[in-house]
Write a protein that holds these residues in place. Sequence first.
Motif, PDB file in Angstrom:
ATOM      1  N   TYR A  90       6.956 -39.034 109.329  1.00  0.00           N
ATOM      2  CA  TYR A  90       6.133 -39.004 108.122  1.00  0.00           C
ATOM      3  C   TYR A  90       6.380 -40.283 107.336  1.00  0.00           C
ATOM      4  O   TYR A  90       7.529 -40.671 107.102  1.00  0.00           O
ATOM      5  N   GLN A  91       5.296 -40.938 106.910  1.00  0.00           N
ATOM      6  CA  GLN A  91       5.389 -42.151 106.107  1.00  0.00           C
ATOM      7  C   GLN A  91       4.089 -42.314 105.330  1.00  0.00           C
ATOM      8  O   GLN A  91       3.100 -41.615 105.592  1.00  0.00           O
ATOM      9  N   ASN A  92       4.079 -43.199 104.344  1.00  0.00           N
ATOM     10  CA  ASN A  92       2.842 -43.571 103.636  1.00  0.00           C
ATOM     11  C   ASN A  92       2.065 -42.367 103.116  1.00  0.00           C
ATOM     12  O   ASN A  92       0.882 -42.188 103.414  1.00  0.00           O
ATOM     13  N   ASN A  93       2.737 -41.503 102.367  1.00  0.00           N
ATOM     14  CA  ASN A  93       2.111 -40.335 101.740  1.00  0.00           C
ATOM     15  C   ASN A  93       1.673 -39.262 102.742  1.00  0.00           C
ATOM     16  O   ASN A  93       0.877 -38.377 102.413  1.00  0.00           O
ATOM     17  N   GLN A  94       2.177 -39.309 103.953  1.00  0.00           N
ATOM     18  CA  GLN A  94       1.872 -38.261 104.926  1.00  0.00           C
ATOM     19  C   GLN A  94       2.607 -36.974 104.571  1.00  0.00           C
ATOM     20  O   GLN A  94       3.666 -36.987 103.935  1.00  0.00           O
ATOM     21  N   SER A  95       2.058 -35.839 105.037  1.00  0.00           N
ATOM     22  CA  SER A  95       2.631 -34.529 104.698  1.00  0.00           C
ATOM     23  C   SER A  95       2.118 -33.506 105.706  1.00  0.00           C
ATOM     24  O   SER A  95       1.299 -33.820 106.576  1.00  0.00           O
ATOM     25  N   TYR A  96       2.624 -32.293 105.561  1.00  0.00           N
ATOM     26  CA  TYR A  96       2.124 -31.163 106.361  1.00  0.00           C
ATOM     27  C   TYR A  96       1.969 -30.014 105.378  1.00  0.00           C
ATOM     28  O   TYR A  96       2.959 -29.429 104.931  1.00  0.00           O
ATOM     29  N   GLY A  97       0.726 -29.719 105.024  1.00  0.00           N
ATOM     30  CA  GLY A  97       0.460 -28.719 103.996  1.00  0.00           C
ATOM     31  C   GLY A  97       0.901 -27.317 104.385  1.00  0.00           C
ATOM     32  O   GLY A  97       1.360 -27.064 105.506  1.00  0.00           O
ATOM     33  N   TRP A  98       0.760 -26.400 103.454  1.00  0.00           N
ATOM     34  CA  TRP A  98       1.196 -25.015 103.676  1.00  0.00           C
ATOM     35  C   TRP A  98       0.498 -24.420 104.901  1.00  0.00           C
ATOM     36  O   TRP A  98      -0.713 -24.504 105.041  1.00  0.00           O
ATOM     37  N   HIS A  99       1.290 -23.814 105.773  1.00  0.00           N
ATOM     38  CA  HIS A  99       0.742 -23.233 106.997  1.00  0.00           C
ATOM     39  C   HIS A  99       1.727 -22.212 107.557  1.00  0.00           C
ATOM     40  O   HIS A  99       2.892 -22.150 107.144  1.00  0.00           O
ATOM     41  N   VAL A 100       1.261 -21.435 108.501  1.00  0.00           N
ATOM     42  CA  VAL A 100       2.124 -20.536 109.270  1.00  0.00           C
ATOM     43  C   VAL A 100       1.977 -20.925 110.734  1.00  0.00           C
ATOM     44  O   VAL A 100       0.885 -21.282 111.192  1.00  0.00           O
ATOM     45  N   ASP A 101       3.079 -20.903 111.467  1.00  0.00           N
ATOM     46  CA  ASP A 101       3.056 -21.356 112.855  1.00  0.00           C
ATOM     47  C   ASP A 101       2.321 -20.369 113.758  1.00  0.00           C
ATOM     48  O   ASP A 101       2.267 -19.163 113.484  1.00  0.00           O
ATOM     49  N   SER A 102       1.779 -20.884 114.854  1.00  0.00           N
ATOM     50  CA  SER A 102       1.096 -20.038 115.824  1.00  0.00           C
ATOM     51  C   SER A 102       2.065 -18.981 116.362  1.00  0.00           C
ATOM     52  O   SER A 102       3.227 -19.291 116.640  1.00  0.00           O
ATOM     53  N   PRO A 103       1.608 -17.737 116.532  1.00  0.00           N
ATOM     54  CA  PRO A 103       2.504 -16.681 117.012  1.00  0.00           C
ATOM     55  C   PRO A 103       2.897 -16.832 118.471  1.00  0.00           C
ATOM     56  O   PRO A 103       3.948 -16.339 118.880  1.00  0.00           O
ATOM     57  N   ASP A 113       9.424 -16.477 117.266  1.00  0.00           N
ATOM     58  CA  ASP A 113      10.145 -15.672 116.275  1.00  0.00           C
ATOM     59  C   ASP A 113      10.754 -16.545 115.189  1.00  0.00           C
ATOM     60  O   ASP A 113      10.785 -16.166 114.020  1.00  0.00           O
ATOM     61  N   LEU A 114      11.276 -17.711 115.591  1.00  0.00           N
ATOM     62  CA  LEU A 114      11.991 -18.590 114.675  1.00  0.00           C
ATOM     63  C   LEU A 114      11.493 -20.019 114.832  1.00  0.00           C
ATOM     64  O   LEU A 114      11.086 -20.432 115.923  1.00  0.00           O
ATOM     65  N   ALA A 115      11.536 -20.762 113.743  1.00  0.00           N
ATOM     66  CA  ALA A 115      11.267 -22.200 113.776  1.00  0.00           C
ATOM     67  C   ALA A 115      12.548 -22.939 113.420  1.00  0.00           C
ATOM     68  O   ALA A 115      13.391 -22.428 112.681  1.00  0.00           O
ATOM     69  N   MET A 116      12.686 -24.138 113.960  1.00  0.00           N
ATOM     70  CA  MET A 116      13.861 -24.958 113.659  1.00  0.00           C
ATOM     71  C   MET A 116      13.424 -26.380 113.364  1.00  0.00           C
ATOM     72  O   MET A 116      12.620 -26.962 114.101  1.00  0.00           O
ATOM     73  N   THR A 117      13.957 -26.934 112.283  1.00  0.00           N
ATOM     74  CA  THR A 117      13.774 -28.347 111.958  1.00  0.00           C
ATOM     75  C   THR A 117      15.139 -29.018 111.976  1.00  0.00           C
ATOM     76  O   THR A 117      16.067 -28.560 111.305  1.00  0.00           O
ATOM     77  N   ILE A 118      15.267 -30.090 112.755  1.00  0.00           N
ATOM     78  CA  ILE A 118      16.477 -30.912 112.761  1.00  0.00           C
ATOM     79  C   ILE A 118      16.142 -32.212 112.048  1.00  0.00           C
ATOM     80  O   ILE A 118      15.207 -32.928 112.431  1.00  0.00           O
ATOM     81  N   PHE A 119      16.880 -32.541 111.018  1.00  0.00           N
ATOM     82  CA  PHE A 119      16.587 -33.705 110.177  1.00  0.00           C
ATOM     83  C   PHE A 119      17.229 -34.949 110.795  1.00  0.00           C
ATOM     84  O   PHE A 119      18.434 -34.992 111.033  1.00  0.00           O
ATOM     85  N   TYR A 152      14.590 -20.749 110.549  1.00  0.00           N
ATOM     86  CA  TYR A 152      13.944 -19.778 109.665  1.00  0.00           C
ATOM     87  C   TYR A 152      12.868 -18.997 110.413  1.00  0.00           C
ATOM     88  O   TYR A 152      12.304 -19.473 111.408  1.00  0.00           O
ATOM     89  N   PRO A 153      12.555 -17.770 109.958  1.00  0.00           N
ATOM     90  CA  PRO A 153      11.543 -16.945 110.632  1.00  0.00           C
ATOM     91  C   PRO A 153      10.165 -17.571 110.555  1.00  0.00           C
ATOM     92  O   PRO A 153       9.762 -18.121 109.521  1.00  0.00           O
ATOM     93  N   CYS A 154       9.427 -17.475 111.641  1.00  0.00           N
ATOM     94  CA  CYS A 154       8.103 -18.100 111.698  1.00  0.00           C
ATOM     95  C   CYS A 154       7.070 -17.406 110.820  1.00  0.00           C
ATOM     96  O   CYS A 154       6.006 -17.973 110.573  1.00  0.00           O
ATOM     97  N   GLN A 155       7.347 -16.188 110.368  1.00  0.00           N
ATOM     98  CA  GLN A 155       6.346 -15.516 109.543  1.00  0.00           C
ATOM     99  C   GLN A 155       6.274 -16.093 108.129  1.00  0.00           C
ATOM    100  O   GLN A 155       5.359 -15.782 107.376  1.00  0.00           O
ATOM    101  N   ASP A 181      12.800  -8.552 116.016  1.00  0.00           N
ATOM    102  CA  ASP A 181      12.712  -8.082 114.632  1.00  0.00           C
ATOM    103  C   ASP A 181      13.682  -8.884 113.760  1.00  0.00           C
ATOM    104  O   ASP A 181      14.895  -8.906 114.010  1.00  0.00           O
ATOM    105  N   SER A 182      13.163  -9.534 112.723  1.00  0.00           N
ATOM    106  CA  SER A 182      13.999 -10.418 111.903  1.00  0.00           C
ATOM    107  C   SER A 182      15.077  -9.652 111.138  1.00  0.00           C
ATOM    108  O   SER A 182      16.195 -10.160 110.953  1.00  0.00           O
ATOM    109  N   ALA A 183      14.789  -8.418 110.694  1.00  0.00           N
ATOM    110  CA  ALA A 183      15.787  -7.633 109.970  1.00  0.00           C
ATOM    111  C   ALA A 183      16.931  -7.231 110.897  1.00  0.00           C
ATOM    112  O   ALA A 183      18.114  -7.291 110.515  1.00  0.00           O
ATOM    113  N   GLN A 184      16.596  -6.832 112.110  1.00  0.00           N
ATOM    114  CA  GLN A 184      17.630  -6.480 113.081  1.00  0.00           C
ATOM    115  C   GLN A 184      18.477  -7.702 113.441  1.00  0.00           C
ATOM    116  O   GLN A 184      19.703  -7.617 113.558  1.00  0.00           O
ATOM    117  N   ARG A 185      17.822  -8.844 113.593  1.00  0.00           N
ATOM    118  CA  ARG A 185      18.536 -10.085 113.900  1.00  0.00           C
ATOM    119  C   ARG A 185      19.506 -10.439 112.775  1.00  0.00           C
ATOM    120  O   ARG A 185      20.636 -10.871 113.017  1.00  0.00           O
TER     121      ARG A 185
END
Length: 225
Positions: A90-103, A113-119, A152-155, A181-185
């Motif tokens: 991401y550079q020059n005012n780039q972004s990723y607006g609010w969204h939910v990931d594909s199931p 079930d889960l998404a991961m971002t490594i910085f 974090y959970p994908c939902q 199930d995220s609660a069970q996890r």
Amino acid sequence: MSAQIIHIPQLLTANELIQIDDLIATAHFVDGKTTASSAAKEVKNNLQITPNDTALQQIQSIINTALQQSPLFNIAALPKQIYPFVVSKYQNNQSYGWHVDSPIMGSPAIRTDLAMTIFLSDPNSYQGGSLMIQNDQNVVTLKPAKGDAVLYPCQFLHCVEPITAGERLAAVSWIQSNVKDSAQRQILFQLNQVHGALHEQAPHAPATNLLLQTHSNLFRMWADV
């Protein structure tokens, strides 16, 4: 922070980050919209390494080895399948607006079930660019150290704030868990943490063994294999 959002400090070592930096410097980036779903295309504005780039394949290998060696990741995610990591810029005012990931993603398909971002950038090297996650209570804003990861959970709705200066690099993936199930996890994660604390104090105590037995039996009951 929500109990379901897990911060994993120093997932990548300093040496691994140097290797990844060198590989990224040789990689070819394209418009990130090429891999976005129809809804996400409208809000996705970034760059990412082309899927067939040999540099990306080497980065994925480094990250996958780090994940295998991370107790915190494996306890929290209980991973069954991991989607190949995408490296974004991401550079020059780039972004990723609010969204939910594909199931469902990939071929063969996995359930996300889960998404991961490594910085992969020092947070002081860019302005804006925070990962924002809308959980059940509020919005969590995250901008951790280079080499740290967030799971974090994908939902949950989430976004990447616009970059106002500098450049933000990150590796992103999605995980199908052995417990969908995220609660069970979350229960299994908490029981594992308590067992670890008890084991340090009294590794062979009846209570320690009983908690391990309870964790194992619940995992067996809930496992989706």
